[in-house]
Design a protein around this motif. Structure first.
Motif, mmCIF file in Angstrom:
data_model
loop_
_atom_site.group_PDB
_atom_site.id
_atom_site.type_symbol
_atom_site.label_atom_id
_atom_site.label_comp_id
_atom_site.label_asym_id
_atom_site.label_seq_id
_atom_site.Cartn_x
_atom_site.Cartn_y
_atom_site.Cartn_z
ATOM 1 N N LEU A 1 -0.009 3.680 -7.368
ATOM 2 C CA LEU A 1 0.362 4.155 -6.040
ATOM 3 C C LEU A 1 0.394 5.676 -5.940
ATOM 4 O O LEU A 1 0.912 6.221 -4.980
ATOM 5 N N THR B 1 -2.429 6.937 -1.995
ATOM 6 C CA THR B 1 -1.980 5.995 -0.971
ATOM 7 C C THR B 1 -3.080 5.049 -0.530
ATOM 8 O O THR B 1 -2.837 4.143 0.250
ATOM 9 N N HIS C 1 -4.296 2.597 -1.854
ATOM 10 C CA HIS C 1 -4.109 1.198 -2.219
ATOM 11 C C HIS C 1 -2.943 0.523 -1.501
ATOM 12 O O HIS C 1 -2.720 -0.664 -1.669
ATOM 13 N N THR C 2 -2.210 1.286 -0.694
ATOM 14 C CA THR C 2 -1.141 0.658 0.073
ATOM 15 C C THR C 2 -1.702 -0.314 1.098
ATOM 16 O O THR C 2 -1.053 -1.304 1.438
ATOM 17 N N ASP C 3 -2.897 -0.049 1.595
ATOM 18 C CA ASP C 3 -3.496 -0.938 2.592
ATOM 19 C C ASP C 3 -3.740 -2.325 2.007
ATOM 20 O O ASP C 3 -3.474 -3.341 2.661
ATOM 21 N N ILE D 1 -2.083 -3.716 -0.433
ATOM 22 C CA ILE D 1 -0.781 -4.352 -0.626
ATOM 23 C C ILE D 1 -0.246 -4.894 0.696
ATOM 24 O O ILE D 1 0.274 -6.012 0.761
ATOM 25 N N LEU D 2 -0.398 -4.101 1.750
ATOM 26 C CA LEU D 2 0.053 -4.557 3.069
ATOM 27 C C LEU D 2 -0.716 -5.797 3.514
ATOM 28 O O LEU D 2 -0.131 -6.740 4.069
ATOM 29 N N ILE E 1 3.867 -4.643 -8.615
ATOM 30 C CA ILE E 1 3.278 -3.360 -8.980
ATOM 31 C C ILE E 1 3.756 -2.977 -10.381
ATOM 32 O O ILE E 1 4.953 -2.989 -10.663
ATOM 33 N N HIS F 1 3.679 0.064 -12.908
ATOM 34 C CA HIS F 1 3.422 1.497 -12.914
ATOM 35 C C HIS F 1 2.965 1.996 -14.283
ATOM 36 O O HIS F 1 3.083 1.301 -15.296
#
Length: 338
Positions: free
Chosen positions: A89, A92, A94-96, A98-99, A112, A114
């Motif tokens: 992360l 950003t 890759h946030t799409d 995940i959403l 996730i 890390h």
């Protein structure tokens, strides 16, 4: 089941955490995000597959941004791993994904895992992560496209005295404008911006700010801005160099004699087009950059004015020979012993 978003760390296949390795080995499909960064070891995809005991599907930009449904397909029933170099992360981007997983019907659980990234490796410079401001990314400029909106972020950091992490551009699986215009699916060799080009663009953008009546953004100077070059962080060939922007740039600059010899060689080649000559100059610049800083990946830290004397002294262990690091820190940054 579960979509695992797994950080791979900075260097090679052995940087994955035990928890990440367990998740990958238990997944039906394993994707490797292949456009925001790369592992810096040779034959890394083959080595990853040997360690994981799994085939790896390379996820290029279009795969992640336009074909995310294929990544999430049947993830309600099977474990799927989406692997990212560094921390998953830190970008950003890759946030799409995940959403989309969590908003699917039924929702796909996401875990996730890390790992280390350049965002944590900056501490090896001796500069405290708490004292960093906004991170910026500098793209390759072209003849017709030279964005510099990131100069405002640097100026904001400088105004409050914070350091700035500058990430250099990576071009993987990119098409030329000529091929794109003609619908030709052909990809150029990968390109990685290195310290000399990064500094050159930073200084040019700072100078341009004055010319475009944005003097508040003209905050960089070759002689009085301190910086730390971070090269191949996390590897056995990690290199950290500190100095002014001008001193770092000079490490990969040709001597007058070298420049004259190259110009004479180019002038003697009357059959070479300007495009060929430009390519030749770029190749020479790359050779010098690698000789001075080593192969990519490269990042840069611009030092903020709230430089602490312990940060100054630690980073000074990496200063280039003959550097004015201590003098500039004392006179320009007003960094004195407490």
């Amino acid at each position: 089941m579960v979509l695992y978003v797994v950080g791979l760390g900075l260097w090679d296949e052995k940087d994955i955490t035990l928890r990440g390795l367990e998740a990958v080995r238990g997944s039906v499909r394993v994707y490797l995000e292949a456009y925001t960064s790369i592992l810096m070891s040779k034959d890394y995809q083959r080595n990853l597959e040997e360690l994981y005991g799994k085939s790896i599907i390379l996820a290029h930009r279009e795969t992640v941004e336009l074909e995310s449904d294929a990544i999430l397909a049947n993830a309600q029933n099977d474990d799927v791993s989406f692997c990212v170099v560094g921390d998953p992360l830190s970008a950003t981007t890759h946030t799409d994904l995940i959403l989309r997983a969590r908003q699917s019907v039924p929702p796909i659980p996401v875990k996730i895992i890390h790992n280390a990234s350049i965002m944590t490796a900056i501490a090896s410079s001796g500069l405290q992560p708490y004292n960093f401001g906004q991170t910026i990314s500098v793209p390759f400029w072209t003849e017709t496209w030279k964005p510099d909106s990131w100069m405002a972020r640097i100026a904001e950091n400088m105004q409050i005295g914070n350091h700035t992490l500058v990430l250099s551009d990576i071009k993987v699986r990119e098409q030329s404008e000529h091929d794109m215009a003609r619908g030709i699916e052909r990809f150029q060799p990968p390109r990685y911006m290195m310290i000399p080009q990064l500094i050159t663009q930073l200084l040019a953008a700072s100078s341009h700010a004055t010319a475009t009546e944005q003097p508040q953004n003209a905050v960089l100077s070759a002689d009085s801005t301190l910086a730390v070059a971070l090269c191949r962080m996390g590897t056995d060939t990690e290199l950290i160099l500190a100095g002014t922007l001008g001193e770092l740039l000079a490490l990969a600059s040709p001597s007058i004699e070298e420049l004259q010899a190259e110009e004479e060689q180019d002038d003697a080649d009357e059959m070479a087009s300007e495009q060929e000559l430009e390519k030749r100059r770029a190749e020479r610049a790359q050779i010098r950059a690698i000789k001075a800083f080593g192969p990519p990946l490269h990042s840069l830290v611009l030092v903020g004015k709230r430089l602490h004397h312990l940060e100054r002294d630690y980073a000074a262990m990496h200063k280039v020979p003959g550097s004015k690091w201590d003098e500039v820190a004392r006179q320009v940054y007003e960094c004195k012993e407490e």
